[in-house]
Design a protein around this motif. Structure first.
Motif, mmCIF file in Angstrom:
data_model
loop_
_atom_site.group_PDB
_atom_site.id
_atom_site.type_symbol
_atom_site.label_atom_id
_atom_site.label_comp_id
_atom_site.label_asym_id
_atom_site.label_seq_id
_atom_site.Cartn_x
_atom_site.Cartn_y
_atom_site.Cartn_z
ATOM 1 N N ASP A 1 28.266 7.398 58.822
ATOM 2 C CA ASP A 1 28.161 7.702 60.186
ATOM 3 C C ASP A 1 27.009 6.706 60.839
ATOM 4 N N MET A 2 27.020 6.795 62.257
ATOM 5 C CA MET A 2 25.950 5.998 62.798
ATOM 6 C C MET A 2 25.365 6.758 63.945
ATOM 7 N N PHE A 3 23.995 7.041 64.088
ATOM 8 C CA PHE A 3 23.504 7.515 65.187
ATOM 9 C C PHE A 3 22.527 6.419 66.123
ATOM 10 N N VAL A 4 22.352 6.687 67.258
ATOM 11 C CA VAL A 4 21.533 5.758 68.003
ATOM 12 C C VAL A 4 20.062 6.143 67.780
ATOM 13 N N ARG A 5 19.340 5.258 67.298
ATOM 14 C CA ARG A 5 17.980 5.464 67.359
ATOM 15 C C ARG A 5 17.112 5.199 68.595
ATOM 16 N N ARG A 6 17.602 3.951 69.043
ATOM 17 C CA ARG A 6 16.676 3.530 70.125
ATOM 18 C C ARG A 6 17.500 2.593 71.307
ATOM 19 N N ASN A 7 17.309 2.912 72.528
ATOM 20 C CA ASN A 7 17.984 2.152 73.593
ATOM 21 C C ASN A 7 16.956 1.461 74.449
ATOM 22 N N LEU A 8 16.795 0.296 74.578
ATOM 23 C CA LEU A 8 16.217 -0.328 75.596
ATOM 24 C C LEU A 8 16.837 -0.922 76.527
ATOM 25 N N ILE A 9 16.717 -0.912 77.856
ATOM 26 C CA ILE A 9 17.054 -1.432 78.960
ATOM 27 C C ILE A 9 16.303 -2.211 80.016
ATOM 28 N N GLU A 10 16.487 -3.019 80.429
ATOM 29 C CA GLU A 10 15.979 -3.810 81.688
ATOM 30 C C GLU A 10 16.883 -4.282 82.896
ATOM 31 N N TYR A 11 16.549 -3.813 83.969
ATOM 32 C CA TYR A 11 17.353 -4.069 85.234
ATOM 33 C C TYR A 11 17.078 -5.136 85.980
ATOM 34 N N HIS A 12 17.952 -6.017 86.314
ATOM 35 C CA HIS A 12 17.546 -7.280 86.932
ATOM 36 C C HIS A 12 18.179 -7.160 88.344
ATOM 37 N N ALA A 13 19.369 -6.806 88.526
ATOM 38 C CA ALA A 13 20.088 -6.699 89.896
ATOM 39 C C ALA A 13 21.134 -5.611 89.823
ATOM 40 N N PRO A 14 21.405 -4.947 90.772
ATOM 41 C CA PRO A 14 22.416 -3.850 90.909
ATOM 42 C C PRO A 14 23.761 -4.443 91.059
ATOM 43 N N ALA A 15 24.608 -3.651 90.356
ATOM 44 C CA ALA A 15 25.881 -3.812 90.498
ATOM 45 C C ALA A 15 26.700 -3.012 91.537
ATOM 46 N N ARG A 16 27.862 -3.301 92.174
ATOM 47 C CA ARG A 16 28.427 -2.456 93.220
ATOM 48 C C ARG A 16 29.824 -2.273 92.956
ATOM 49 N N MET A 17 30.249 -1.256 93.916
ATOM 50 C CA MET A 17 31.866 -1.104 93.972
ATOM 51 C C MET A 17 32.615 -2.091 93.887
ATOM 52 N N ASP A 18 33.406 -2.050 93.129
ATOM 53 C CA ASP A 18 34.705 -3.280 92.570
ATOM 54 C C ASP A 18 34.074 -4.637 91.904
ATOM 55 N N ASP A 19 32.824 -4.601 91.573
ATOM 56 C CA ASP A 19 32.288 -5.614 90.845
ATOM 57 C C ASP A 19 33.136 -5.833 89.755
ATOM 58 N N TRP A 20 33.414 -6.973 88.974
ATOM 59 C CA TRP A 20 33.834 -6.954 87.764
ATOM 60 C C TRP A 20 32.584 -7.405 86.811
ATOM 61 N N LEU A 21 32.669 -6.544 85.758
ATOM 62 C CA LEU A 21 31.164 -6.694 85.009
ATOM 63 C C LEU A 21 31.786 -7.602 83.431
ATOM 64 N N ASP A 22 31.017 -8.303 83.282
ATOM 65 C CA ASP A 22 31.060 -8.911 81.850
ATOM 66 C C ASP A 22 29.929 -8.546 80.972
ATOM 67 N N ILE A 23 30.311 -7.609 79.882
ATOM 68 C CA ILE A 23 29.061 -7.077 79.040
ATOM 69 C C ILE A 23 29.398 -8.078 77.675
ATOM 70 N N GLY A 24 28.226 -8.361 77.512
ATOM 71 C CA GLY A 24 28.200 -9.364 76.119
ATOM 72 C C GLY A 24 27.214 -8.574 75.307
ATOM 73 N N ASP B 1 24.564 8.817 55.618
ATOM 74 C CA ASP B 1 25.632 9.613 54.728
ATOM 75 C C ASP B 1 26.345 10.582 55.704
ATOM 76 N N VAL B 2 27.469 10.512 55.610
ATOM 77 C CA VAL B 2 28.367 11.442 56.319
ATOM 78 C C VAL B 2 28.237 12.951 56.196
ATOM 79 N N HIS B 3 27.595 13.253 54.943
ATOM 80 C CA HIS B 3 27.527 14.587 54.685
ATOM 81 C C HIS B 3 26.241 15.084 54.933
ATOM 82 N N THR B 4 24.987 14.266 54.096
ATOM 83 C CA THR B 4 23.613 14.689 54.491
ATOM 84 C C THR B 4 22.990 14.281 55.795
ATOM 85 N N ARG B 5 23.490 13.377 56.517
ATOM 86 C CA ARG B 5 22.938 12.747 57.784
ATOM 87 C C ARG B 5 21.865 12.076 57.517
ATOM 88 N N VAL B 6 21.516 11.796 56.166
ATOM 89 C CA VAL B 6 20.196 11.040 55.647
ATOM 90 C C VAL B 6 20.535 9.610 55.744
#
Length: 288
Positions: free
Chosen positions: A60-83, A118-123
């Motif tokens: 299994d996989m768990f998120v350990r860390r998320n880093l995010i930096e905002y540069h400009a806002p998105a608005r209603m009906d914008d098409w977003l390309d996520i790389g 590990d799916v059973h021990t979560r180690v």
């Protein structure tokens, strides 16, 4: 400057009304939801679809860390390309870099670190070699799947696993109607990822009396891998086998909701829609 060309995979989605806040821009927390949607598609198109790939490796996989930096806002009906791209595979960690644009304007950059356990021990455990190989091949633009064509005794394990998941578990077809004597006589095709996880299958039956009596059936793709072209790989492999056997035509019974898929590959509807195992089907044919 960060551009879409810097990333292995791009997923596109559209901003919905519910995601815009009182400032008429996308609420900052939704960008992580966009990431979650896109990274699921990243794994799917890398040949490691959730949850089948993790279950196959008993992890299994768990998120350990998320880093995010905002540069400009998105608005209603914008098409977003996520790389997204895999930047690093450590002993038990997988680091994925990501960014979002709309019409070429950079909105967000970030990084997510997942830990394989590990799916059973979560180690935390070492990332399996099969997953490493799959991600490396994806990053290099190499083939992500293997297509095998053979008899039932050779391919039964993979073909049966996919058919069990799709026809019996998902669609509710009785087991008594799924398994038949034709399996032993048919030519089967199975598409697996590089680690051997079966994801799609189908079979070719030749009655042996006339070339037109060849039939393709039991076409199935795991739900978590649909939309990645695996059904087409199976169908083309079986059609190639039919040509190798010098057959001149193939028929199949398509579930009506899949009729468009077969039409794109040259199959033509023949006759009225009919019921088969409690679902509407359409007979379709193609000349080879």
């Amino acid at each position: 400057m960060t551009t879409p060309a810097d990333f292995t995979f791009i997923h596109r989605l559209r901003v919905r009304w519910a995601e815009v806040d009182g400032q008429h821009v996308v609420f900052n927390g939704h960008y992580l939801t966009y990431l979650d949607v896109a990274i699921t598609e990243f794994w799917r198109h890398a040949g490691l679809p959730f949850p089948a790939a993790l279950a196959f490796h008993q992890g299994d996989m768990f998120v350990r860390r998320n880093l995010i930096e905002y540069h400009a806002p998105a608005r209603m009906d914008d098409w977003l390309d996520i790389g997204l791209r895999c930047d690093r595979i450590g002993h038990s960690s997988i680091t994925v870099a990501w960014a979002i644009w709309t019409q070429g304007r950079l909105l967000v950059t970030g990084e997510v670190v997942n830990v394989y356990v590990d799916v059973h021990t979560r180690v935390p455990q070492a990332v399996p070699q099969g997953m490493r190989d799959q991600l490396d091949a994806f990053a290099r633009g190499e083939a992500l799947y293997r297509v095998e064509v053979g008899n039932w005794s050779t391919l039964q394990a993979g073909a049966a696993a996919v058919r069990q998941a799709v026809f019996i578990d998902e669609q509710g077809i009785p087991e008594s109607e799924e398994w038949d004597a034709d399996d032993a006589e048919a030519v089967h095709a199975v598409v697996s990822n590089l680690a051997g996880l079966p994801l799609a299958t189908g079979r070719l039956i030749h009655a042996g009396q006339e070339p037109e009596h060849a039939k393709i059936g039991r076409m199935a793709v795991l739900r978590c891998s649909r939309g990645t072209g695996l059904g087409e790989q199976v169908l083309r492999a079986l059609m190639d086998e039919a040509r190798r056997r010098q057959l001149h035509g193939i028929a199949l019974h398509a579930q009506v909701n899949a009729q468009g898929f077969y039409e794109k590959l040259g199959f033509v509807a023949e006759g009225p829609v009919f019921d088969e195992v409690g679902m509407p089907h359409q007979r379709m044919v193609i000349r080879l």
